[in-house]
Design a protein around this motif. Structure first.
Motif, PDB file in Angstrom:
ATOM      1  N   VAL A 147      12.857  -8.229   0.916  1.00  0.00           N
ATOM      2  CA  VAL A 147      12.276  -6.934   0.571  1.00  0.00           C
ATOM      3  C   VAL A 147      11.224  -7.189  -0.490  1.00  0.00           C
ATOM      4  N   TRP A 148       9.977  -6.857  -0.167  1.00  0.00           N
ATOM      5  CA  TRP A 148       8.849  -7.277  -0.986  1.00  0.00           C
ATOM      6  C   TRP A 148       8.133  -6.078  -1.593  1.00  0.00           C
ATOM      7  N   ARG A 149       7.717  -6.253  -2.845  1.00  0.00           N
ATOM      8  CA  ARG A 149       6.863  -5.280  -3.519  1.00  0.00           C
ATOM      9  C   ARG A 149       5.586  -5.990  -3.932  1.00  0.00           C
ATOM     10  N   MET A 150       4.490  -5.703  -3.229  1.00  0.00           N
ATOM     11  CA  MET A 150       3.185  -6.285  -3.551  1.00  0.00           C
ATOM     12  C   MET A 150       2.471  -5.350  -4.540  1.00  0.00           C
ATOM     13  N   SER A 151       2.103  -5.881  -5.688  1.00  0.00           N
ATOM     14  CA  SER A 151       1.574  -5.037  -6.755  1.00  0.00           C
ATOM     15  C   SER A 151       0.150  -5.418  -7.128  1.00  0.00           C
ATOM     16  N   ASP A 152      -0.693  -4.422  -7.283  1.00  0.00           N
ATOM     17  CA  ASP A 152      -2.067  -4.599  -7.752  1.00  0.00           C
ATOM     18  C   ASP A 152      -2.243  -3.711  -8.978  1.00  0.00           C
ATOM     19  N   ARG A 153      -2.155  -4.336 -10.155  1.00  0.00           N
ATOM     20  CA  ARG A 153      -2.340  -3.582 -11.400  1.00  0.00           C
ATOM     21  C   ARG A 153      -3.660  -3.942 -12.082  1.00  0.00           C
ATOM     22  N   SER A 154      -4.569  -4.487 -11.284  1.00  0.00           N
ATOM     23  CA  SER A 154      -5.857  -4.892 -11.860  1.00  0.00           C
ATOM     24  C   SER A 154      -6.895  -3.786 -11.796  1.00  0.00           C
ATOM     25  N   ARG A 155      -6.619  -2.734 -11.042  1.00  0.00           N
ATOM     26  CA  ARG A 155      -7.600  -1.673 -10.854  1.00  0.00           C
ATOM     27  C   ARG A 155      -7.789  -0.882 -12.140  1.00  0.00           C
ATOM     28  N   GLU A 156      -9.013  -0.492 -12.400  1.00  0.00           N
ATOM     29  CA  GLU A 156      -9.298   0.319 -13.582  1.00  0.00           C
ATOM     30  C   GLU A 156      -8.789   1.747 -13.417  1.00  0.00           C
ATOM     31  N   ASP A 157      -8.660   2.200 -12.144  1.00  0.00           N
ATOM     32  CA  ASP A 157      -8.262   3.588 -11.916  1.00  0.00           C
ATOM     33  C   ASP A 157      -6.755   3.752 -11.739  1.00  0.00           C
ATOM     34  N   GLY A 158      -5.994   2.664 -11.896  1.00  0.00           N
ATOM     35  CA  GLY A 158      -4.547   2.801 -11.808  1.00  0.00           C
ATOM     36  C   GLY A 158      -3.897   1.786 -10.891  1.00  0.00           C
ATOM     37  N   ASN A 159      -2.573   1.839 -10.805  1.00  0.00           N
ATOM     38  CA  ASN A 159      -1.801   0.850 -10.066  1.00  0.00           C
ATOM     39  C   ASN A 159      -1.613   1.244  -8.601  1.00  0.00           C
ATOM     40  N   VAL A 160      -1.527   0.194  -7.778  1.00  0.00           N
ATOM     41  CA  VAL A 160      -1.217   0.353  -6.357  1.00  0.00           C
ATOM     42  C   VAL A 160      -0.121  -0.646  -6.010  1.00  0.00           C
ATOM     43  N   PHE A 161       0.845  -0.232  -5.200  1.00  0.00           N
ATOM     44  CA  PHE A 161       1.841  -1.182  -4.730  1.00  0.00           C
ATOM     45  C   PHE A 161       2.207  -0.858  -3.285  1.00  0.00           C
ATOM     46  N   VAL A 162       2.727  -1.871  -2.605  1.00  0.00           N
ATOM     47  CA  VAL A 162       3.210  -1.719  -1.230  1.00  0.00           C
ATOM     48  C   VAL A 162       4.608  -2.313  -1.163  1.00  0.00           C
ATOM     49  N   ILE A 163       5.520  -1.625  -0.503  1.00  0.00           N
ATOM     50  CA  ILE A 163       6.884  -2.101  -0.317  1.00  0.00           C
ATOM     51  C   ILE A 163       7.161  -2.256   1.174  1.00  0.00           C
ATOM     52  N   THR A 164       7.808  -3.363   1.546  1.00  0.00           N
ATOM     53  CA  THR A 164       8.201  -3.558   2.939  1.00  0.00           C
ATOM     54  C   THR A 164       9.473  -4.373   3.018  1.00  0.00           C
ATOM     55  N   ASN A 165      10.143  -4.274   4.139  1.00  0.00           N
ATOM     56  CA  ASN A 165      11.408  -4.955   4.403  1.00  0.00           C
ATOM     57  C   ASN A 165      11.211  -5.844   5.625  1.00  0.00           C
ATOM     58  N   VAL A 166      11.349  -7.155   5.459  1.00  0.00           N
ATOM     59  CA  VAL A 166      11.095  -8.098   6.550  1.00  0.00           C
ATOM     60  C   VAL A 166      12.411  -8.750   6.968  1.00  0.00           C
ATOM     61  N   ARG A 167      12.829  -8.506   8.196  1.00  0.00           N
ATOM     62  CA  ARG A 167      14.064  -9.075   8.734  1.00  0.00           C
ATOM     63  C   ARG A 167      13.737 -10.301   9.566  1.00  0.00           C
ATOM     64  N   SER A 168      14.397 -11.403   9.293  1.00  0.00           N
ATOM     65  CA  SER A 168      14.059 -12.676   9.929  1.00  0.00           C
ATOM     66  C   SER A 168      14.276 -12.639  11.437  1.00  0.00           C
ATOM     67  N   GLY A 169      15.309 -11.957  11.903  1.00  0.00           N
ATOM     68  CA  GLY A 169      15.631 -11.974  13.321  1.00  0.00           C
ATOM     69  C   GLY A 169      14.578 -11.344  14.208  1.00  0.00           C
ATOM     70  N   ASP A 170      13.724 -10.489  13.655  1.00  0.00           N
ATOM     71  CA  ASP A 170      12.707  -9.792  14.444  1.00  0.00           C
ATOM     72  C   ASP A 170      11.291 -10.303  14.197  1.00  0.00           C
ATOM     73  N   MET A 171      11.141 -11.262  13.299  1.00  0.00           N
ATOM     74  CA  MET A 171       9.810 -11.629  12.819  1.00  0.00           C
ATOM     75  C   MET A 171       8.907 -12.242  13.888  1.00  0.00           C
ATOM     76  N   ASP A 172       9.499 -12.849  14.919  1.00  0.00           N
ATOM     77  CA  ASP A 172       8.694 -13.520  15.941  1.00  0.00           C
ATOM     78  C   ASP A 172       8.479 -12.673  17.183  1.00  0.00           C
ATOM     79  N   ASP A 173       8.963 -11.453  17.170  1.00  0.00           N
ATOM     80  CA  ASP A 173       8.850 -10.594  18.347  1.00  0.00           C
ATOM     81  C   ASP A 173       7.743  -9.563  18.130  1.00  0.00           C
ATOM     82  N   PRO A 174       6.586  -9.713  18.785  1.00  0.00           N
ATOM     83  CA  PRO A 174       5.469  -8.787  18.564  1.00  0.00           C
ATOM     84  C   PRO A 174       5.738  -7.386  19.094  1.00  0.00           C
ATOM     85  N   ASN A 175       6.812  -7.225  19.871  1.00  0.00           N
ATOM     86  CA  ASN A 175       7.134  -5.907  20.412  1.00  0.00           C
ATOM     87  C   ASN A 175       7.931  -5.055  19.423  1.00  0.00           C
TER      88      ASN A 175
END
Length: 409
Positions: free
Chosen positions: A223-251
């Motif tokens: 479970v990842w939180r990608m954070s960008d706090r370098s912006r002058e106008d404020g913070n941005v972040f993205v959260i996602t959950n990556v499950r290994s069993g499904d990672m290779d299935d493009p469907n």
């Protein structure tokens, strides 16, 4: 179902309302649910919810063994203990406390130096499910008791029950009890609480998006939180959950959620109902210079699935008190809307459904004092969850709610 009883009336067809319906169905308590949408697929329901131990316990108790197995088998289970923070530009793991203004890179991370926010809820795994899958399971067997295209705008008490009033001025048959679960714009909640239940617009905004799982391979399981706090106008972040069993299935599709401080994300014309390209274009623009391991989430996103969202919160001081109505009460976002920070909203909503459903089942239907007992217990845990969600959001979204002066919706 025991047809001689007047039904429990439920306003709204979100997850809290549907789980309550499941509990009533299982216990043979008659009910009728009214939903403003024209069908179960009228709106997109794609983004993913993380389930806490309390949320899972509530769902299991409400569904019963058979449907619980279906639900549990549908959930995704991710290894790891919690959020791992990444710098959006370098792609490297960071030790970033919620109060730190700048990240401190850990290369390599020392054992115990990075303490992810604990997320595990059962069997040592982080458990999640898409809102759409959850809603589909909660709908099973209940559709015959749902009236679509029925927007609830209020209610009226009768000598021995309650009736729902619809947008066209018509009224429902008499019910024994009304449960308002129509979300943050609930008319039932406004009428019941005499305006004491308030939802504040924090000013922060977000975007939900989805991409094929292969776009997430640069991140790996977790479970990842990608954070960008370098912006002058404020913070941005993205959260996602990556499950290994499904990672290779493009469907298979994984979702992500972007949040930003006020002023960074603004839909064209201020129209938060816009979906598709307008939201996708803003997300791609914000992340254009992020690290190559992260950019595929946005470069390969399914544009038509992107959607804006407004970040709101009910009173941080807690769920207010109002004169109890023995035949009317409220559940879920209708009574305690929360920011997404901490992932408390859906978990608290299903706790409402399980608690109220159990009380109704134990009473064999409506009984005087039932709504008062439910509200007394709900206020305790829901107030705690709203406060916790808001305190995290102060840092994540840079919001501040003054209940005397802040804008309500």
């Amino acid at each position: 179902m025991a047809s001689q009883q007047k039904p429990v009336l439920i306003a709204g067809g979100g997850i809290a309302s549907l789980l309550l319906a499941q509990s009533l169905y299982r216990n043979k308590i008659p009910f009728q649910l009214f939903e403003r949408d024209a069908s179960p697929v009228f709106r997109g329901q794609g983004y993913r919810l993380r389930l806490s131990a309390e949320g899972l316990d509530a769902i299991e108790g409400a569904l019963g063994p058979e449907k619980w197995k279906v639900f549990w088998d549908t959930c995704g289970k991710t290894a790891g203990s919690g959020f791992q923070a990444l710098d959006a530009f370098t792609g490297k793991q960071i030790d970033w406390s919620d109060n730190a203004e700048k990240p401190k890179e850990v290369t390599p991370p020392k054992p115990g130096s990075i303490k992810p926010e604990a997320l595990t809820s059962r069997d040592g795994k982080i458990v999640g499910i898409s809102r759409g899958d959850m809603r589909k399971i909660f709908l099973s067997d209940c559709e015959p008791f749902i009236k679509w295209s029925h927007q609830v705008t209020g209610y009226e008490s009768t000598a021995d029950g309650v009736r729902v009033i619809f947008a066209d001025g018509s009224k429902s048959d008499e019910g024994s009890l009304l449960v308002g679960g129509e979300g943050i714009y609930s008319k039932v909640a406004k009428q019941l609480s005499q305006g004491k239940i308030k939802i504040f617009d924090t000013g922060a905004r977000g975007i939900h998006g989805q991409a094929p799982t292969t776009a997430f391979k640069g991140l790996g399981e977790g479970v990842w939180r990608m954070s960008d706090r370098s912006r002058e106008d404020g913070n941005v972040f993205v959260i996602t959950n990556v499950r290994s069993g499904d990672m290779d299935d493009p469907n298979v599709i994984f979702g992500w959620t972007m949040g930003a401080q006020p002023g960074i994300i603004e839909p064209p014309g201020g129209d938060y109902a816009l979906i598709g390209a307008p939201a996708a274009d803003i997300a791609k623009s914000i992340t254009a210079n992020w690290h190559e391991s992260i950019r595929p989430l946005f470069e390969q996103m399914i544009d038509q699935d992107a959607a804006f969202w407004k970040i709101t919160c009910s009173s941080p001081s807690g769920v207010p008190e109002w004169p109890n109505d023995p035949r009317v009460t409220v559940i879920g976002d209708s009574v305690h809307g929360m920011t997404p920070a901490g992932g408390n909203g859906a978990n608290t909503a299903v706790r409402d459904s399980a608690l109220l459903g159990r009380l109704i089942a134990e009473a064999g239907g409506y009984q005087p004092g039932l709504t008062e007992e439910y509200e007394k217990k709900m206020r305790v845990y829901a107030s705690e969850m709203v406060k916790g969600s808001y305190e995290i959001a102060i840092t994540q979204f840079g919001v501040q709610i003054d209940e005397a002066t802040s804008k309500t919706i």
